[in-house]
Design a protein around this motif. Structure first.
Motif, PDB file in Angstrom:
ATOM      1  N   THR A  76     -16.526   1.288  -1.968  1.00  0.00           N
ATOM      2  CA  THR A  76     -16.443   0.884  -0.557  1.00  0.00           C
ATOM      3  C   THR A  76     -17.479  -0.171  -0.175  1.00  0.00           C
ATOM      4  O   THR A  76     -17.468  -0.665   0.950  1.00  0.00           O
ATOM      5  CB  THR A  76     -16.603   2.115   0.364  1.00  0.00           C
ATOM      6  N   ASP A  77     -18.349  -0.526  -1.112  1.00  0.00           N
ATOM      7  CA  ASP A  77     -19.295  -1.614  -0.849  1.00  0.00           C
ATOM      8  C   ASP A  77     -18.703  -2.968  -1.235  1.00  0.00           C
ATOM      9  O   ASP A  77     -19.341  -4.007  -1.034  1.00  0.00           O
ATOM     10  CB  ASP A  77     -20.603  -1.388  -1.595  1.00  0.00           C
ATOM     11  N   ALA A  78     -17.479  -2.977  -1.772  1.00  0.00           N
ATOM     12  CA  ALA A  78     -16.826  -4.217  -2.187  1.00  0.00           C
ATOM     13  C   ALA A  78     -16.518  -5.087  -0.966  1.00  0.00           C
ATOM     14  O   ALA A  78     -16.199  -4.587   0.112  1.00  0.00           O
ATOM     15  CB  ALA A  78     -15.538  -3.922  -2.949  1.00  0.00           C
ATOM     16  N   LYS A  79     -16.594  -6.403  -1.122  1.00  0.00           N
ATOM     17  CA  LYS A  79     -16.350  -7.323  -0.011  1.00  0.00           C
ATOM     18  C   LYS A  79     -14.942  -7.162   0.544  1.00  0.00           C
ATOM     19  O   LYS A  79     -14.732  -7.217   1.770  1.00  0.00           O
ATOM     20  CB  LYS A  79     -16.559  -8.772  -0.466  1.00  0.00           C
ATOM     21  N   GLU A  80     -13.958  -6.959  -0.320  1.00  0.00           N
ATOM     22  CA  GLU A  80     -12.582  -6.792   0.136  1.00  0.00           C
ATOM     23  C   GLU A  80     -12.474  -5.611   1.106  1.00  0.00           C
ATOM     24  O   GLU A  80     -11.852  -5.714   2.167  1.00  0.00           O
ATOM     25  CB  GLU A  80     -11.644  -6.583  -1.055  1.00  0.00           C
ATOM     26  N   TYR A  81     -13.093  -4.502   0.743  1.00  0.00           N
ATOM     27  CA  TYR A  81     -13.061  -3.308   1.600  1.00  0.00           C
ATOM     28  C   TYR A  81     -13.792  -3.574   2.908  1.00  0.00           C
ATOM     29  O   TYR A  81     -13.295  -3.249   3.990  1.00  0.00           O
ATOM     30  CB  TYR A  81     -13.699  -2.133   0.870  1.00  0.00           C
ATOM     31  N   GLN A  82     -14.960  -4.174   2.821  1.00  0.00           N
ATOM     32  CA  GLN A  82     -15.747  -4.456   4.013  1.00  0.00           C
ATOM     33  C   GLN A  82     -15.011  -5.402   4.954  1.00  0.00           C
ATOM     34  O   GLN A  82     -15.079  -5.244   6.190  1.00  0.00           O
ATOM     35  CB  GLN A  82     -17.110  -5.039   3.628  1.00  0.00           C
ATOM     36  N   ASP A  83     -14.292  -6.361   4.415  1.00  0.00           N
ATOM     37  CA  ASP A  83     -13.531  -7.298   5.242  1.00  0.00           C
ATOM     38  C   ASP A  83     -12.416  -6.586   5.998  1.00  0.00           C
ATOM     39  O   ASP A  83     -12.174  -6.869   7.183  1.00  0.00           O
ATOM     40  CB  ASP A  83     -12.943  -8.418   4.379  1.00  0.00           C
ATOM     41  N   VAL A  84     -11.733  -5.668   5.339  1.00  0.00           N
ATOM     42  CA  VAL A  84     -10.666  -4.918   6.008  1.00  0.00           C
ATOM     43  C   VAL A  84     -11.250  -4.005   7.084  1.00  0.00           C
ATOM     44  O   VAL A  84     -10.712  -3.901   8.192  1.00  0.00           O
ATOM     45  CB  VAL A  84      -9.854  -4.094   4.989  1.00  0.00           C
ATOM     46  N   MET A  85     -12.367  -3.377   6.771  1.00  0.00           N
ATOM     47  CA  MET A  85     -12.996  -2.506   7.761  1.00  0.00           C
ATOM     48  C   MET A  85     -13.439  -3.308   8.986  1.00  0.00           C
ATOM     49  O   MET A  85     -13.350  -2.823  10.120  1.00  0.00           O
ATOM     50  CB  MET A  85     -14.205  -1.786   7.140  1.00  0.00           C
ATOM     51  N   HIS A  86     -13.879  -4.538   8.765  1.00  0.00           N
ATOM     52  CA  HIS A  86     -14.272  -5.390   9.887  1.00  0.00           C
ATOM     53  C   HIS A  86     -13.074  -5.632  10.807  1.00  0.00           C
ATOM     54  O   HIS A  86     -13.217  -5.600  12.043  1.00  0.00           O
ATOM     55  CB  HIS A  86     -14.827  -6.715   9.376  1.00  0.00           C
ATOM     56  N   VAL A  87     -11.927  -5.871  10.237  1.00  0.00           N
ATOM     57  CA  VAL A  87     -10.714  -6.078  11.036  1.00  0.00           C
ATOM     58  C   VAL A  87     -10.402  -4.833  11.861  1.00  0.00           C
ATOM     59  O   VAL A  87     -10.118  -4.907  13.060  1.00  0.00           O
ATOM     60  CB  VAL A  87      -9.519  -6.440  10.127  1.00  0.00           C
ATOM     61  N   PHE A  88     -10.485  -3.667  11.207  1.00  0.00           N
ATOM     62  CA  PHE A  88     -10.188  -2.414  11.896  1.00  0.00           C
ATOM     63  C   PHE A  88     -11.203  -2.170  13.014  1.00  0.00           C
ATOM     64  O   PHE A  88     -10.837  -1.813  14.144  1.00  0.00           O
ATOM     65  CB  PHE A  88     -10.207  -1.248  10.906  1.00  0.00           C
ATOM     66  N   TYR A  89     -12.477  -2.350  12.714  1.00  0.00           N
ATOM     67  CA  TYR A  89     -13.522  -2.133  13.718  1.00  0.00           C
ATOM     68  C   TYR A  89     -13.373  -3.088  14.901  1.00  0.00           C
ATOM     69  O   TYR A  89     -13.614  -2.706  16.046  1.00  0.00           O
ATOM     70  CB  TYR A  89     -14.912  -2.316  13.095  1.00  0.00           C
ATOM     71  N   GLN A  90     -12.980  -4.325  14.612  1.00  0.00           N
ATOM     72  CA  GLN A  90     -12.843  -5.310  15.683  1.00  0.00           C
ATOM     73  C   GLN A  90     -11.693  -4.957  16.617  1.00  0.00           C
ATOM     74  O   GLN A  90     -11.718  -5.286  17.805  1.00  0.00           O
ATOM     75  CB  GLN A  90     -12.614  -6.695  15.080  1.00  0.00           C
ATOM     76  N   LYS A  91     -10.711  -4.239  16.109  1.00  0.00           N
ATOM     77  CA  LYS A  91      -9.578  -3.803  16.926  1.00  0.00           C
ATOM     78  C   LYS A  91      -9.862  -2.499  17.660  1.00  0.00           C
ATOM     79  O   LYS A  91      -9.462  -2.334  18.822  1.00  0.00           O
ATOM     80  CB  LYS A  91      -8.331  -3.591  16.046  1.00  0.00           C
ATOM     81  N   HIS A  92     -10.574  -1.566  16.992  1.00  0.00           N
ATOM     82  CA  HIS A  92     -10.581  -0.183  17.484  1.00  0.00           C
ATOM     83  C   HIS A  92     -11.964   0.437  17.696  1.00  0.00           C
ATOM     84  O   HIS A  92     -12.059   1.572  18.139  1.00  0.00           O
ATOM     85  CB  HIS A  92      -9.762   0.694  16.541  1.00  0.00           C
ATOM     86  N   VAL A  93     -13.041  -0.311  17.391  1.00  0.00           N
ATOM     87  CA  VAL A  93     -14.395   0.179  17.667  1.00  0.00           C
ATOM     88  C   VAL A  93     -15.034  -0.625  18.790  1.00  0.00           C
ATOM     89  O   VAL A  93     -15.514  -0.060  19.776  1.00  0.00           O
ATOM     90  CB  VAL A  93     -15.271   0.157  16.403  1.00  0.00           C
ATOM     91  N   CYS A  94     -15.046  -1.935  18.661  1.00  0.00           N
ATOM     92  CA  CYS A  94     -15.549  -2.802  19.739  1.00  0.00           C
ATOM     93  C   CYS A  94     -14.838  -4.133  19.637  1.00  0.00           C
ATOM     94  O   CYS A  94     -14.902  -4.795  18.599  1.00  0.00           O
ATOM     95  CB  CYS A  94     -17.061  -2.979  19.651  1.00  0.00           C
ATOM     96  N   ARG A  95     -14.185  -4.527  20.718  1.00  0.00           N
ATOM     97  CA  ARG A  95     -13.359  -5.721  20.710  1.00  0.00           C
ATOM     98  C   ARG A  95     -14.115  -6.980  21.134  1.00  0.00           C
ATOM     99  O   ARG A  95     -13.525  -8.058  21.208  1.00  0.00           O
ATOM    100  CB  ARG A  95     -12.137  -5.501  21.618  1.00  0.00           C
ATOM    101  N   LEU A  96     -15.405  -6.845  21.408  1.00  0.00           N
ATOM    102  CA  LEU A  96     -16.210  -8.013  21.730  1.00  0.00           C
ATOM    103  C   LEU A  96     -16.524  -8.797  20.454  1.00  0.00           C
ATOM    104  O   LEU A  96     -16.690  -8.224  19.383  1.00  0.00           O
ATOM    105  CB  LEU A  96     -17.527  -7.603  22.400  1.00  0.00           C
ATOM    106  N   ASP A  97     -16.621 -10.102  20.582  1.00  0.00           N
ATOM    107  CA  ASP A  97     -16.966 -10.950  19.449  1.00  0.00           C
ATOM    108  C   ASP A  97     -17.885 -12.058  19.949  1.00  0.00           C
ATOM    109  O   ASP A  97     -17.482 -12.870  20.773  1.00  0.00           O
ATOM    110  CB  ASP A  97     -15.703 -11.560  18.836  1.00  0.00           C
ATOM    111  N   PRO A  98     -19.151 -12.079  19.506  1.00  0.00           N
ATOM    112  CA  PRO A  98     -19.744 -11.183  18.496  1.00  0.00           C
ATOM    113  C   PRO A  98     -20.126  -9.838  19.086  1.00  0.00           C
ATOM    114  O   PRO A  98     -20.168  -9.675  20.301  1.00  0.00           O
ATOM    115  CB  PRO A  98     -20.989 -11.964  18.065  1.00  0.00           C
ATOM    116  N   TRP A  99     -20.424  -8.906  18.195  1.00  0.00           N
ATOM    117  CA  TRP A  99     -20.907  -7.602  18.639  1.00  0.00           C
ATOM    118  C   TRP A  99     -22.323  -7.742  19.206  1.00  0.00           C
ATOM    119  O   TRP A  99     -23.123  -8.526  18.702  1.00  0.00           O
ATOM    120  CB  TRP A  99     -20.939  -6.631  17.460  1.00  0.00           C
ATOM    121  N   PRO A 100     -22.637  -6.921  20.227  1.00  0.00           N
ATOM    122  CA  PRO A 100     -23.997  -6.958  20.779  1.00  0.00           C
ATOM    123  C   PRO A 100     -25.008  -6.361  19.797  1.00  0.00           C
ATOM    124  O   PRO A 100     -24.652  -5.601  18.898  1.00  0.00           O
ATOM    125  CB  PRO A 100     -23.888  -6.112  22.047  1.00  0.00           C
TER     126      PRO A 100
END
Length: 301
Positions: A173-197
């Motif tokens: 789960t430290d792989a860049k591919e995994y982290q990139d997908v998690m970023h997409v999910f977080y940006q949709k469902h954790v905090c939709r602000l960009d950039p994050w505070p």
């Protein structure tokens, strides 16, 4: 603005740990304090720092703290999974309330895992001094959380879902591919602000520095739950909550309505507000409206 930080001794059996806290305002002000419970389990208090707005607008003293295992509190990387129980964190909360002498009159706000902790605390221990309870972005059971987050995961493209499955099965789960997908999910469902505070970045950095509690109680991610909380539920006890309760979630929240509805149906004195432009952090995403609603709620009798 008066700010006080310190550490409280927390005794567990024959061992003594320390709970770090930050108090905003004065407990001698005549205003009922608000105690905040951060999420995770195993993220830091930084995620809730926007609630300082409630002190600025209403003079409400705010108590933030890092639950043990994270942030500035004692880290315990070598404890077995049996150590990390909800009762442990309820005992820590009792200890904190006792330290500040506020157990007889306080309000409680829990976000995500903090709402799980707060709802079980209110329903099971039934503290007489608890006047208002805020349950934000929280499931009434972990199976309901899995149902909600599984539905959100299914909305991702198939190649993203496959990447998540591959890396979680392989422990990469430290792989860049995994982290990139998690970023997409977080940006949709954790905090939709960009950039994050900054406070959100600090929170995730703290968890990455020591993921012990999160990995042990939750699992590798928001949607793969194989930790000790996998079967957690308060469905059979939440009718015991006596405090006036405010429920909060976002339209794009990980804690979808299916997670929140049992609270609404079972708690005797309850109000539910949903934020149309928010995901899992409406106190950041729709900060002004959120603080107005919470401030008005805390002012009710």
């Amino acid at each position: 603005m008066t700010e006080t930080t310190g550490k409280i001794d927390f005794h567990v059996g024959e061992e003594t740990f320390q709970t770090w806290y930050k108090l905003i305002g004065s407990l001698d002000s005549g205003k009922r304090p608000l105690v905040t419970l951060h999420g995770g389990p195993g993220v830091s208090h930084h995620i809730l720092l926007s609630h300082i707005d409630l002190f600025k607008a209403h003079g409400i003293p705010i108590i933030f703290y890092d639950q043990i295992g994270i942030g500035e509190s004692t880290h315990l990387r070598d404890k077995p999974k049996e150590f990390w129980t909800v009762d442990l964190f309820m005992d820590e909360l009792d200890n904190l309330l006792s330290h500040f002498g506020v157990a007889g009159d306080f309000d409680l706000l829990g976000h995500s895992w903090g709402g799980m902790l707060g709802s079980q605390y209110a329903a099971q221990r039934q503290p007489q001094g608890l006047k208002h309870l805020i349950i934000a972005d929280t499931p009434a059971s972990m199976p309901l959380w899995e149902e909600a987050v599984g539905g959100l995961l299914a909305q991702l493209p198939v190649e993203m879902r496959e990447a998540i499955k591959k890396h979680e099965e392989n422990g990469t789960t430290d792989a860049k591919e995994y982290q990139d997908v998690m970023h997409v999910f977080y940006q949709k469902h954790v905090c939709r602000l960009d950039p994050w505070p900054e406070e959100l970045l600090q929170t995730f950095a703290a968890m990455e520095a020591d993921p012990t509690v999160y990995n042990t109680m939750q699992g590798p991610s928001e949607f793969t739950i194989n930790g000790t909380l996998k079967l957690w539920s308060v469905l059979d006890i939440i009718h015991n909550i006596k405090a006036s309760t405010l429920l909060i979630n976002g339209a794009y929240d990980e804690a979808q309505d299916v997670c929140m509805e049992p609270f609404f149906k079972s708690i005797p004195k309850v109000k539910w507000v949903q934020f149309a432009n928010s995901s899992h952090t409406p106190y950041i995403e729709e900060r002004e409206r959120y603080m107005k609603i919470v401030g008005d709620f805390l002012a009710t009798v």
